[in-house]
Design an enzyme around this catalytic site. Structure first.
Site, mmCIF file in Angstrom:
data_model
loop_
_atom_site.group_PDB
_atom_site.id
_atom_site.type_symbol
_atom_site.label_atom_id
_atom_site.label_comp_id
_atom_site.label_asym_id
_atom_site.label_seq_id
_atom_site.Cartn_x
_atom_site.Cartn_y
_atom_site.Cartn_z
ATOM 1 N N ASP A 75 51.619 70.614 50.728
ATOM 2 C CA ASP A 75 53.393 72.011 51.008
ATOM 3 C C ASP A 75 54.214 70.850 50.435
ATOM 4 O OD1 ASP A 75 52.659 71.452 53.790
ATOM 5 O OD2 ASP A 75 54.202 72.874 53.750
ATOM 6 N N GLU A 137 53.029 72.143 56.546
ATOM 7 C CA GLU A 137 54.326 71.064 57.659
ATOM 8 C C GLU A 137 55.734 71.274 57.263
ATOM 9 O OE1 GLU A 137 55.931 66.979 58.068
ATOM 10 O OE2 GLU A 137 56.159 68.102 56.092
#
Length: 384
Positions: A75, A137
């Site tokens: 991400d 994350e």
């Protein structure tokens, strides 16, 4: 194809997926599977409860203990409101750098993994190499846990996890842990000419923030971890919002708090001090006016700190491959502590400068990516 061309090709493919944390990463995961298929990478998925995101674990080599994990997150942060000079999702090259969202944080490392993997697969591996790519994350390391826990409980028992956050290819052996969340205050609204008849949520928030500032001062004079900057734990409030109008006693207020604790400190101790102050010092007076008033702490995410592995031989091996003499410690958090808690010795080593992360025209030097890919290939040799 040269290794530089292969890295660029892989990074272009990864950047083309706009995997901001708010959306699915499954198309990128499918891309990684397709890249792993030609060299026989065995794939495991670990989906989120909604099924729209996944961690992926690709294993190259034998299914035995003692291998190495190359880990990074898929991400990225949003681009809205940033002054990009080109399409953030189309990789471009300028002045020896590759530009695109995630180039530094941290699709550059994922590209290095995918570029190194075919060569590693051709080695006579006695121990496996695992590619462990996670989701979410950027919103508090909330996605990787299921994969790290599975790896820790499995028979694979890797001897090392390398988390590839940007470190300029230095070895990070320790970092702070953290806890983040909102404090939400419910007061009782009324005309501001009679403030003592009501509960002003903004004023209560001020008292709560003052206590957090006292905790901050205590931390500054508390336990130290030399090598970190600063070497003590920290806490602060970074966002606050509340109230409706200048002549109305505020009914609600909320603020965002964070804490970054040196390795070994327990985040729950600090949170309990905050809660205890709210319950013992503030809420009794609030509830005496209206029992429905109160203070709630909403924890969004906790990130474990990373402690040194206390394995001089392992440290010497990694530092030797990197051409470094000593490891570094940092104050930001990564997924490394999660793998460490799962029983896998962990370090943070990756291409690029963390200062370039999250910026408009985010970029990484091609030379850094080449160094990283060579380092991963050398780690592959240690599994032969």
């Amino acid at each position: 194809m040269t290794i530089r061309a292969d890295i660029t090709k892989q990074l272009a493919g990864l950047v083309s997926f706009p995997t901001v944390s708010a959306v699915s990463n499954l198309d990128l995961i499918k891309y990684v599977e397709e890249q792993a298929a030609p060299y026989g990478g065995r794939v495991r998925h670990f989906h989120n409860p909604e099924g729209d995101k996944a961690n992926i674990l690709v294993t190259i080599g034998p299914e035995t203990a003692g291998g190495i994990i190359f880990s990074g997150h898929t991400d990225v942060v949003p681009t809205e409101g940033q002054a990009w000079t080109g399409d953030p999702w189309t990789l471009r090259e300028a002045n020896g750098r590759l530009i695109g969202r995630g180039a530094t944080d941290m699709k550059g490392f994922l590209a290095c993994c995918l570029a190194a993997a075919p060569g590693i697969a051709k080695k006579n591996l006695k121990k496996p190499i695992h590619l462990a790519f996670s989701y979410d994350e950027e919103v508090g390391c909330t996605g990787v846990g299921s994969m790290a826990e599975w790896v820790g409980k499995s028979d694979l028992k890797p001897r090392l996890a390398v988390i590839g956050e940007a470190t300029s290819m230095d070895m990070i052996a320790a970092h702070k842990g953290g806890l983040i969340g909102w404090c939400r205050i419910k007061g009782k609204p009324g005309h501001s000419s009679q403030p003592d008849r009501y509960v002003n949520a903004v004023m209560v928030a001020g008292d709560m923030i003052a206590e957090i500032n006292r905790i901050r001062e205590d931390m500054r004079n508390g336990p130290q971890f030399e090598g970190l900057d600063p070497p003590y734990s920290t806490t602060q409030v970074t966002v606050i919002k509340g109230g409706l109008h200048g002549n109305i006693v505020a009914e609600s207020c909320e603020f965002f708090w964070e804490m970054r604790l040196i390795p070994g400190q327990d985040t729950s101790v600090v949170l309990e001090r905050m809660k205890r102050f709210a319950a013992e010092k503030l809420e009794p007076a609030m509830k005496a006016i209206d029992p429905s008033c109160g203070i709630v702490f909403d924890v969004l995410a906790g990130i474990p700190g990373l402690k040194p592995n206390n394995d001089p031989a392992l440290d010497a091996e990694l530092l030797g491959l990197l051409g470094r003499s000593e490891p570094r410690y940092v104050s930001y958090g990564t997924e490394a502590g999660i793998f460490q808690i799962a029983g896998v010795p962990s370090v943070v080593i990756g291409p690029g400068d963390i200062a370039d992360a999250h910026q408009p025209d985010e970029s990484v030097a091609i030379s850094e990516l080449e160094k990283c890919t060579a380092f991963l290939d050398q780690l592959g040799d240690t599994c032969c």
